[in-house]
Design a protein around this motif. Structure first.
Motif, PDB file in Angstrom:
ATOM      1  N   MET A 108      20.430 -17.085 -15.554  1.00  0.00           N
ATOM      2  CA  MET A 108      21.405 -16.746 -14.524  1.00  0.00           C
ATOM      3  C   MET A 108      21.129 -17.530 -13.238  1.00  0.00           C
ATOM      4  O   MET A 108      22.052 -18.070 -12.608  1.00  0.00           O
ATOM      5  CB  MET A 108      21.321 -15.247 -14.192  1.00  0.00           C
ATOM      6  N   ALA A 109      19.855 -17.576 -12.839  1.00  0.00           N
ATOM      7  CA  ALA A 109      19.493 -18.238 -11.586  1.00  0.00           C
ATOM      8  C   ALA A 109      19.878 -19.712 -11.636  1.00  0.00           C
ATOM      9  O   ALA A 109      20.473 -20.250 -10.700  1.00  0.00           O
ATOM     10  CB  ALA A 109      18.004 -18.087 -11.322  1.00  0.00           C
ATOM     11  N   VAL A 110      19.536 -20.354 -12.758  1.00  0.00           N
ATOM     12  CA  VAL A 110      19.839 -21.785 -12.885  1.00  0.00           C
ATOM     13  C   VAL A 110      21.340 -22.008 -12.886  1.00  0.00           C
ATOM     14  O   VAL A 110      21.870 -22.882 -12.189  1.00  0.00           O
ATOM     15  CB  VAL A 110      19.200 -22.362 -14.161  1.00  0.00           C
ATOM     16  N   MET A 111      22.054 -21.151 -13.625  1.00  0.00           N
ATOM     17  CA  MET A 111      23.511 -21.296 -13.687  1.00  0.00           C
ATOM     18  C   MET A 111      24.143 -21.095 -12.316  1.00  0.00           C
ATOM     19  O   MET A 111      25.037 -21.830 -11.914  1.00  0.00           O
ATOM     20  CB  MET A 111      24.089 -20.263 -14.659  1.00  0.00           C
ATOM     21  N   MET A 112      23.658 -20.075 -11.621  1.00  0.00           N
ATOM     22  CA  MET A 112      24.182 -19.777 -10.292  1.00  0.00           C
ATOM     23  C   MET A 112      23.965 -20.970  -9.367  1.00  0.00           C
ATOM     24  O   MET A 112      24.857 -21.364  -8.594  1.00  0.00           O
ATOM     25  CB  MET A 112      23.432 -18.566  -9.722  1.00  0.00           C
ATOM     26  N   ALA A 113      22.770 -21.540  -9.436  1.00  0.00           N
ATOM     27  CA  ALA A 113      22.448 -22.676  -8.580  1.00  0.00           C
ATOM     28  C   ALA A 113      23.372 -23.849  -8.887  1.00  0.00           C
ATOM     29  O   ALA A 113      23.942 -24.470  -7.995  1.00  0.00           O
ATOM     30  CB  ALA A 113      20.989 -23.083  -8.771  1.00  0.00           C
ATOM     31  N   ILE A 114      23.547 -24.115 -10.189  1.00  0.00           N
ATOM     32  CA  ILE A 114      24.416 -25.225 -10.580  1.00  0.00           C
ATOM     33  C   ILE A 114      25.833 -24.974 -10.084  1.00  0.00           C
ATOM     34  O   ILE A 114      26.466 -25.837  -9.497  1.00  0.00           O
ATOM     35  CB  ILE A 114      24.418 -25.398 -12.118  1.00  0.00           C
ATOM     36  N   ARG A 115      26.307 -23.727 -10.279  1.00  0.00           N
ATOM     37  CA  ARG A 115      27.656 -23.386  -9.832  1.00  0.00           C
ATOM     38  C   ARG A 115      27.821 -23.659  -8.349  1.00  0.00           C
ATOM     39  O   ARG A 115      28.778 -24.302  -7.926  1.00  0.00           O
ATOM     40  CB  ARG A 115      27.911 -21.907 -10.070  1.00  0.00           C
ATOM     41  N   LEU A 116      26.890 -23.140  -7.564  1.00  0.00           N
ATOM     42  CA  LEU A 116      27.008 -23.288  -6.106  1.00  0.00           C
ATOM     43  C   LEU A 116      26.986 -24.758  -5.691  1.00  0.00           C
ATOM     44  O   LEU A 116      27.811 -25.197  -4.895  1.00  0.00           O
ATOM     45  CB  LEU A 116      25.857 -22.556  -5.414  1.00  0.00           C
ATOM     46  N   VAL A 117      26.041 -25.492  -6.257  1.00  0.00           N
ATOM     47  CA  VAL A 117      25.915 -26.900  -5.893  1.00  0.00           C
ATOM     48  C   VAL A 117      27.177 -27.661  -6.272  1.00  0.00           C
ATOM     49  O   VAL A 117      27.734 -28.419  -5.470  1.00  0.00           O
ATOM     50  CB  VAL A 117      24.676 -27.533  -6.567  1.00  0.00           C
ATOM     51  N   PHE A 118      27.679 -27.409  -7.485  1.00  0.00           N
ATOM     52  CA  PHE A 118      28.889 -28.096  -7.934  1.00  0.00           C
ATOM     53  C   PHE A 118      30.086 -27.704  -7.075  1.00  0.00           C
ATOM     54  O   PHE A 118      30.921 -28.535  -6.737  1.00  0.00           O
ATOM     55  CB  PHE A 118      29.178 -27.757  -9.405  1.00  0.00           C
ATOM     56  N   LEU A 119      30.134 -26.407  -6.750  1.00  0.00           N
ATOM     57  CA  LEU A 119      31.260 -25.904  -5.971  1.00  0.00           C
ATOM     58  C   LEU A 119      31.328 -26.607  -4.609  1.00  0.00           C
ATOM     59  O   LEU A 119      32.372 -27.093  -4.188  1.00  0.00           O
ATOM     60  CB  LEU A 119      31.078 -24.406  -5.787  1.00  0.00           C
ATOM     61  N   ILE A 120      30.179 -26.657  -3.951  1.00  0.00           N
ATOM     62  CA  ILE A 120      30.141 -27.292  -2.624  1.00  0.00           C
ATOM     63  C   ILE A 120      30.422 -28.787  -2.748  1.00  0.00           C
ATOM     64  O   ILE A 120      31.191 -29.358  -1.972  1.00  0.00           O
ATOM     65  CB  ILE A 120      28.771 -27.064  -1.948  1.00  0.00           C
ATOM     66  N   THR A 121      29.796 -29.414  -3.754  1.00  0.00           N
ATOM     67  CA  THR A 121      30.001 -30.856  -3.917  1.00  0.00           C
ATOM     68  C   THR A 121      31.465 -31.162  -4.192  1.00  0.00           C
ATOM     69  O   THR A 121      32.042 -32.064  -3.596  1.00  0.00           O
ATOM     70  CB  THR A 121      29.152 -31.386  -5.087  1.00  0.00           C
ATOM     71  N   GLY A 122      32.060 -30.365  -5.098  1.00  0.00           N
ATOM     72  CA  GLY A 122      33.456 -30.590  -5.446  1.00  0.00           C
ATOM     73  C   GLY A 122      34.373 -30.459  -4.254  1.00  0.00           C
ATOM     74  O   GLY A 122      35.223 -31.308  -4.001  1.00  0.00           O
ATOM     75  N   SER A 123      34.190 -29.367  -3.492  1.00  0.00           N
ATOM     76  CA  SER A 123      35.105 -29.186  -2.365  1.00  0.00           C
ATOM     77  C   SER A 123      34.802 -30.177  -1.252  1.00  0.00           C
ATOM     78  O   SER A 123      35.716 -30.601  -0.542  1.00  0.00           O
ATOM     79  CB  SER A 123      35.108 -27.738  -1.865  1.00  0.00           C
ATOM     80  N   SER A 124      33.517 -30.568  -1.086  1.00  0.00           N
ATOM     81  CA  SER A 124      33.197 -31.607  -0.104  1.00  0.00           C
ATOM     82  C   SER A 124      33.908 -32.901  -0.469  1.00  0.00           C
ATOM     83  O   SER A 124      34.447 -33.590   0.391  1.00  0.00           O
ATOM     84  CB  SER A 124      31.699 -31.884  -0.054  1.00  0.00           C
ATOM     85  N   LEU A 125      33.897 -33.201  -1.768  1.00  0.00           N
ATOM     86  CA  LEU A 125      34.510 -34.443  -2.222  1.00  0.00           C
ATOM     87  C   LEU A 125      35.992 -34.463  -1.846  1.00  0.00           C
ATOM     88  O   LEU A 125      36.520 -35.485  -1.410  1.00  0.00           O
ATOM     89  CB  LEU A 125      34.344 -34.580  -3.734  1.00  0.00           C
TER      90      LEU A 125
END
Lengths: 267, 283
Positions: A108-125
């Motif tokens: 869960m922790a790893v998935m959550m981290a990936i989700r958050l990082v991807f989410l921020i990266t995607g919207s930043s992009l």
């Protein structure tokens, strides 16, 4: 120090992604975020990562610039990971004192981290490759159907574009005010939490005053140009889909199919 | 207590497409007690340069020395440096925040950790030095006129008793009267207190009457550095970089080329008047 936050900042470059219709980019970002939450396994995340990396490569924005925004959410990320790590019930792996780490917790922790990082990266992009004006134009046009149920679409998008427009200005101003107060010996970085919160007063008061002044000036300038809301307002550059936009939509659909098939159904 | 800049370079937004050099190979030596005018266009790097002098910005390469010590050494006390090298920013709106002017001026000395009595004494002295009326002491700084706000802002820095006072475009946005008042005030501070003053401006006319030395910045480099007369003698080059010499210089040059025996070194109105009278007296 404040320049580190990239969210809501446009990066000027000439790329396929920059030229894309803002509606496509909004839909893509939205779909990407949804896809992050329907994925159940790591293969799905690999597909999402590939999609994201392709986007970054196409955007011509230096990766360093994109990941700079990550620093701001590092703390949030850390806390989320900790909670997931320790508080998820499941098969016990390690246990000491009152703390147990479970296999599910790690996952869960790893998935959550990936989700958050991807989410921020995607919207930043998206915000890095789209000017705020374009972005709200796109939003307005996508939300237009809601007008039928009396949602003030134009007003909302106008407020958003003004807010986005002012982020970099206020950021720069904060930087200047900080410097002016530091020149008078102000210290924003050390001391207890209470002392640090107190030290923000000399920063916030001038910032608020300037924000109010700017808002006032802007309202005047808009009225001087006879702004009266969205009814009957035409655009100088109306949004029209081009060939690349349809191709991008096709890519999004393909991505979603892949994600659903590999990230949810097959495994 | 000289300030020495040794091959200072500064690059904004390094590693991005927006990267650009704000300072290129700047070497300067500003001795104690000098009244310096720092002139340049918007974007010439003059504001960036002064922010290096009190450690607000750190050079990308090169060193800044104050009193013989490198101010960017990790164990250098930046806070005490900022008390010694006072920097007044362009807009007083960026620093005024207290409910009344007196309290606002107290902010600087308070940050130095002085006893309350000393703080108030210094604030009072500073406000007096800038010629601020007693009756406004307990008024909100936001109700003041532009010129008065600027006075409070300058007092706010003076209250820390700096050895060097840097003023970033102190006359921006003021009417001619307010401009002259502030410039006279700065000149008076220099004479009475004997501190080093660096006056940043984009107008030659602003500084010509007052300063002992002019440093001209252009695109991040020091273009000219010398006494006003010397710098103004390059008025053709100054024009090429978009800065004009004081109007007086032009009048004197015109007169000379029209055949009058005037000395083109005159930079202030007063000097020019004397020169012209002298030339006509001889006619």
């Amino acid at each position: 120090m404040l320049r580190d936050i990239t969210l809501g900042q446009y990066y000027r470059a000439d790329s396929v992604l920059h030229r894309l219709d803002p509606r496509v980019k909004l839909v893509a970002t939205f779909m990407f975020i949804i896809s992050l939450f329907i994925v159940k396994n790591f293969i799905g995340y690999i597909i999402a990562a590939l999609f994201l990396v392709t986007g970054i490569a196409l955007s011509k924005v230096p990766p360093k610039f994109i990941f700079r925004g990550m620093k701001a959410i590092f703390f949030l990320l850390f806390i989320t990971m900790l909670f997931n790590l320790f508080l998820t019930p499941g098969k016990e792996l390690v246990s000491f004192w009152k703390i147990t780490i479970t296999y599910e917790g790690i996952k869960m922790a790893v998935m959550m981290a990936i989700r958050l990082v991807f989410l921020i990266t995607g919207s930043s992009l998206m915000t890095l490759t789209t000017t705020p004006n374009n972005l709200t134009d796109g939003l307005e046009s996508l939300l237009r159907p809601l007008k039928a149920i009396r949602v003030p679409v134009h007003e909302i998008s106008m407020m958003m574009s003004i807010a986005l427009r002012f982020i970099p200005i206020l950021m720069e101003e904060t930087d200047k005010i900080m410097k002016a107060q530091m020149a008078r010996g102000a210290d924003f970085e050390s001391g207890s939490i209470i002392k640090r919160a107190k030290s923000l007063v000399p920063l916030l008061v001038p910032l608020f005053i300037s924000a109010f002044r700017r808002a006032n000036d802007l309202a005047m300038a808009m009225e001087a140009r006879c702004y009266r809301g969205g009814d009957g307002r035409t655009k100088m550059k109306p949004l029209i889909y081009a060939k690349t936009d349809y191709m991008a939509y096709a890519a999004i659909v393909l991505y979603l199919v892949l994600i659903v098939v590999f990230g949810r159904i097959l495994f | 207590m000289a300030i020495i800049l040794d091959h200072v370079n500064y690059i904004y937004d390094e590693d991005t497409a927006m990267a650009h050099a704000a300072l290129i190979d700047v070497c300067l030596n500003i001795p104690d007690g000098q009244f310096v005018g720092l002139i340049g266009h918007t974007g010439s790097g003059k504001s960036t340069l002064v922010q290096h002098l009190n450690g607000l910005e750190k050079p990308t390469s090169g060193c800044v020395f104050y009193d013989g010590k490198d101010i960017n050494d990790s164990d250098y006390d930046k806070k005490s440096l900022r008390a010694k090298v006072g920097l007044v920013f362009q807009y007083p709106e960026h620093q005024l925040f207290e409910t009344d002017c007196f309290k606002d001026v107290c902010f600087g000395p308070k940050n130095l950790g002085l006893p309350q009595k000393e703080i108030e004494l210094r604030a009072y002295e500073a406000l007096k030095q800038v010629g601020f009326d007693d009756e406004y002491f307990y008024q909100s700084p936001f109700d003041l006129s532009g010129g008065q706000k600027r006075r409070v802002a300058i007092a706010g820095v003076l209250a820390m008793k700096p050895e060097v006072l840097i003023l970033d475009e102190p006359t921006a946005g003021l009417d001619p009267k307010g401009r002259e008042d502030i410039l006279n005030l700065i000149s008076k501070l220099h004479q009475e207190m004997g501190i080093t003053i660096i006056l940043v401006s984009h107008s030659m006319d602003d500084v010509a009457d007052y300063v002992q030395r002019i440093i001209v910045m252009n695109k991040g480099r020091v273009a000219f550095d010398g006494a006003p007369k010397e710098v103004f003698s390059h008025y053709k080059e100054l024009e090429a970089i978009g800065l004009a010499a004081p109007q007086v210089t032009y009048v004197m040059q015109e007169l000379k080329s029209a055949g009058f025996a005037v000395n083109t070194d005159a930079t202030t109105l007063e000097e020019a008047k004397n020169e012209i009278l002298k030339a006509f007296g001889k006619c």
